[in-house]
Write a protein that holds these residues in place. Structure first.
Motif, mmCIF file in Angstrom:
data_model
loop_
_atom_site.group_PDB
_atom_site.id
_atom_site.type_symbol
_atom_site.label_atom_id
_atom_site.label_comp_id
_atom_site.label_asym_id
_atom_site.label_seq_id
_atom_site.Cartn_x
_atom_site.Cartn_y
_atom_site.Cartn_z
ATOM 1 N N ALA A 11 15.212 79.625 -15.264
ATOM 2 C CA ALA A 11 15.507 80.368 -14.039
ATOM 3 C C ALA A 11 16.837 81.115 -14.152
ATOM 4 N N THR A 12 17.822 80.471 -14.757
ATOM 5 C CA THR A 12 19.125 81.116 -14.955
ATOM 6 C C THR A 12 18.991 82.330 -15.861
ATOM 7 N N SER A 72 17.127 85.185 -14.037
ATOM 8 C CA SER A 72 18.035 85.832 -13.081
ATOM 9 C C SER A 72 19.019 86.746 -13.800
ATOM 10 N N LYS A 73 19.525 86.290 -14.936
ATOM 11 C CA LYS A 73 20.480 87.104 -15.700
ATOM 12 C C LYS A 73 19.815 88.375 -16.224
ATOM 13 N N GLY A 84 18.845 90.572 -13.350
ATOM 14 C CA GLY A 84 20.066 91.044 -12.703
ATOM 15 C C GLY A 84 20.687 92.195 -13.458
ATOM 16 N N TRP A 124 13.255 76.852 -8.788
ATOM 17 C CA TRP A 124 12.641 76.506 -10.069
ATOM 18 C C TRP A 124 11.867 75.191 -10.018
ATOM 19 N N ALA A 158 17.255 92.210 -1.937
ATOM 20 C CA ALA A 158 17.345 90.764 -2.156
ATOM 21 C C ALA A 158 17.340 90.008 -0.829
ATOM 22 N N ASP A 160 20.889 83.584 -6.863
ATOM 23 C CA ASP A 160 20.337 84.304 -8.015
ATOM 24 C C ASP A 160 18.831 84.531 -7.897
ATOM 25 N N TYR A 161 18.169 83.837 -6.967
ATOM 26 C CA TYR A 161 16.732 84.057 -6.756
ATOM 27 C C TYR A 161 16.469 85.412 -6.114
ATOM 28 N N VAL A 172 16.801 88.314 -7.136
ATOM 29 C CA VAL A 172 16.287 89.396 -7.992
ATOM 30 C C VAL A 172 14.827 89.198 -8.373
ATOM 31 N N TYR A 173 14.216 88.099 -7.948
ATOM 32 C CA TYR A 173 12.875 87.776 -8.449
ATOM 33 C C TYR A 173 11.786 88.713 -7.939
#
Length: 618
Positions: free
Chosen positions: A231-232, A235-236, A239, A317, A499, A519-520, A522-523
């Motif tokens: 998930a990290t 997101s990166k 992003g 996640w 977002a 960070d979610y 951007v999904y």
């Protein structure tokens, strides 16, 4: 110009696993369409289609009102013939590109074919525009005088739905020809960007660079630290590209607003509903019913899941995390094939026979490889050929469900092919019927074969999650699209504002069991439906609720010769509307109780899980 498109790729976050060791997965062979991009037959087909299209325009433009019924039938048959040639070319180009979007040659070929086919189609565009300008009385007189023309009544009926929104011939031709540098070009940019992206996932060592599809698959890994790392990384990666995805989304939303304004569509989703041959009010009823059911469906289930996972609140996640005790076995491809075909055969040997051809012949691409389209779809191609299926098979039970789903599309497309190129296509509201029904047949067969109560509970929970992904999640997607397109009319949206809209609908739909990290936000940017087929997603929920009601009729034995009537429904293709297709089963999608009946099936499964002791310990 009428080009039949593949079913939209399904949301792939819930797909996990790896290829069973030593197993070779099938790849499709596109030579039933063309031998390759340089195939002389392909080039010859394009040249012949262009010659025929020019002759068709020269012989018929401005003269349709003077044609007899039989002459109009002959014109329709020639129009369909040329359209099917163009459809074959574009099907091949789309499938080749989907098989490897990283190959620059495939991208150039796809674009070149779009441009050539669009150019040829410009000579056919007058036909539907001029047909729609014919007076109703005159057209009915022609149909009454010609039994041959009467066969086209369903297609003419659906064509004339767009009559109030039709523009002048010059504007229509301009929009048609600019498509290749407009929406289609933005679609290609989105696809190629996703295909080339790599997601950094750290699992204890140096970050591993993964494809987007592979990283999304890890969101269902058993190890929570792996899910968080994936998930990290996702997101990166997204992003870093969010400005590009925001630009694509804003541009396409504005493009749609401009065209909708010219065509006098009252709201962003109306054009899709017209294409689906369903009233705005029916879609509103579905959306309202699902939103009202969020608390008794997703909120309730995910609160239970958090307890089963030993978490006070879940992160995003954790949504598709395996349940405790769910040792999801790796299922070899040959076993997946057998499970699906056995379930189909128990319902209808004819259905299974049609499905078996996909496995016996190279009509399925299940292999995992870089550049291949993520998710899964079924492409109908053209009636003179056959459909092709794309899946990414990781060997898990949910992949078996995906296979059953896409095979349902495939057999539906084969059964409807006899209606011809123009009338075999099914509105999206009904396009998911056979796919979701095939899933349900396969799930029920697997559940009935399982004798371990613990395993049965886990299977039931897995099915609930799939249904929530199909109904709740897709309606949340629909609400996100609606809010985004409505707000876009006031000006361009920043990625931060997009977002906020995304996070709002996620909290609303999934409930208080989740603690969403920023960070979610951007999904939203990886969902292809928003780019390729705006406002498509409610069709999944429509299909799931419809099939729940339909399957209930089947299980209860309320309709005699159910299987025969069901196959007749599939054979109808696009010739009948949902009211006519559901009538033999005593169902009516315009009745608010219809949607409640479908949602009650999901609620009943959750009731059963709540009543099952020992779920938390697996």
């Amino acid at each position: 110009m009428t080009l039949r498109k593949p079913s939209a790729p399904r949301d792939t976050e819930a797909r996990i696993g790896s290829v069973p060791a030593g197993e070779a997965l099938p790849e499709w062979d596109l030579r039933d369409l063309y031998a390759g991009p340089e195939d002389p037959r392909l080039l010859g087909d394009l040249d012949a289609a262009e010659t025929a299209a020019r002759a068709f325009e020269g012989g018929h433009a401005g003269r349709l009102a003077s044609l007899s019924g039989d002459a109009l039938d002959a014109a329709l048959r020639e129009y369909e013939r040329v359209e099917e040639v163009l459809g074959r070319v574009m099907s091949y180009a789309q499938l080749l590109f989907s098989g490897d979007a990283q190959d620059a040659g495939n991208g150039r070929f796809y674009q070149t074919m779009q441009e050539r086919v669009t150019s040829i189609g410009s000579h056919l565009l007058f036909f539907t525009l001029e047909l729609n300008r014919l007076d109703d009385t005159l057209l009915e007189a022609r149909i009454a005088s010609s039994p041959a023309l009467a066969r086209w009544r369903p297609w003419l009926r659906d064509l004339r739905v767009f009559r109030p929104h039709q523009l002048s011939d010059e504007v229509e031709k301009l929009l048609h020809e600019k498509e290749v540098t407009g929406r289609s070009a933005w679609n290609r940019l989105f696809d190629e960007t996703i295909a080339h992206m790599r997601v950094p996932v750290s699992r204890g060592g140096a970050p591993e660079e993964m494809t987007v599809s592979a990283a999304l698959n890890l969101l269902s890994d058993r190890d929570r630290s792996v899910r968080e790392a994936a998930a990290t990384g996702i997101s990166k990666a997204f992003g870093e590209n969010v400005r590009l995805f925001s630009l694509i989304t804003n541009t396409l939303a504005k493009d749609k607003e401009i065209i909708d304004g010219w065509r006098n569509y009252p709201r962003p989703g109306t054009s899709r509903n017209r294409a689906n041959m369903v009233e705005d009010e029916v879609v509103d009823a579905l959306v309202s019913a699902v939103v009202e059911s969020f608390p008794r469906l997703s909120h309730r289930y995910y609160a239970m899941k958090a307890k089963w996972l030993g978490l006070e609140r879940m992160k995003h996640w954790d949504r598709n995390a395996p349940l405790p005790g769910d040792m999801d076995r790796t299922i070899p491809w040959k076993d997946a094939r057998e499970q699906v075909l056995t379930a189909y055969n128990a319902f209808s040997p004819e259905l299974a026979s049609l499905g078996r051809d996909f496995f016996d012949k190279p009509w399925i691409d299940a292999a995992l490889r870089p550049g291949k389209a993520s998710g899964a779809f079924a492409h109908p191609t053209v009636p003179s050929a056959h459909p092709y299926l794309l899946v990414n098979y990781h060997g898990k039970s949910r992949d078996v469900m995906t296979l059953a789903h896409e095979l349902g599309h495939g057999v539906h497309q084969r059964l409807a092919a006899k209606q011809g190129y123009l009338m075999s296509g099914t509105p999206l509201t009904l396009a998911e019927t056979a796919s979701v029904f095939g899933e349900m047949l396969t799930f029920r067969a697997m559940l009935d074969a399982e004798t371990d109560p613990k395993r049965r509970r886990l299977m039931l929970a897995s099915k609930v999650e799939d249904m929530l992904n199909t109904v709740v999640r897709q309606i949340a997607f629909y609400r996100f699209e609606t809010l985004l397109h409505d707000e876009r009319r006031k000006g361009e949206l920043s990625s931060e504002r997009i977002a906020e809209i995304w996070m709002g609908v996620q909290r609303e739909s999934l409930g208080p069991a989740f603690d969403f990290t920023p960070d979610y936000g951007v999904y939203w940017s990886y969902i292809p439906h928003f780019i390729h087929t705006p406002f498509y997603v409610y069709a999944y929920a429509f299909g799931d609720c419809l099939v729940n009601a339909l399957y209930g009729v089947y299980q209860d034995g309320e309709v005699k010769d159910f299987a025969t009537k069901y196959l007749d429904l599939l054979r109808a293709g696009g010739t009948l509307r949902h009211q006519e297709l559901l009538a033999p089963f005593g169902l009516n999608a315009s009745d608010p109780k219809f949607w409640k009946r479908g949602l009650d099936v999901i609620a009943g499964f959750i009731d059963e899980l709540e009543a099952s002791p020992g779920q938390a310990d697996g």
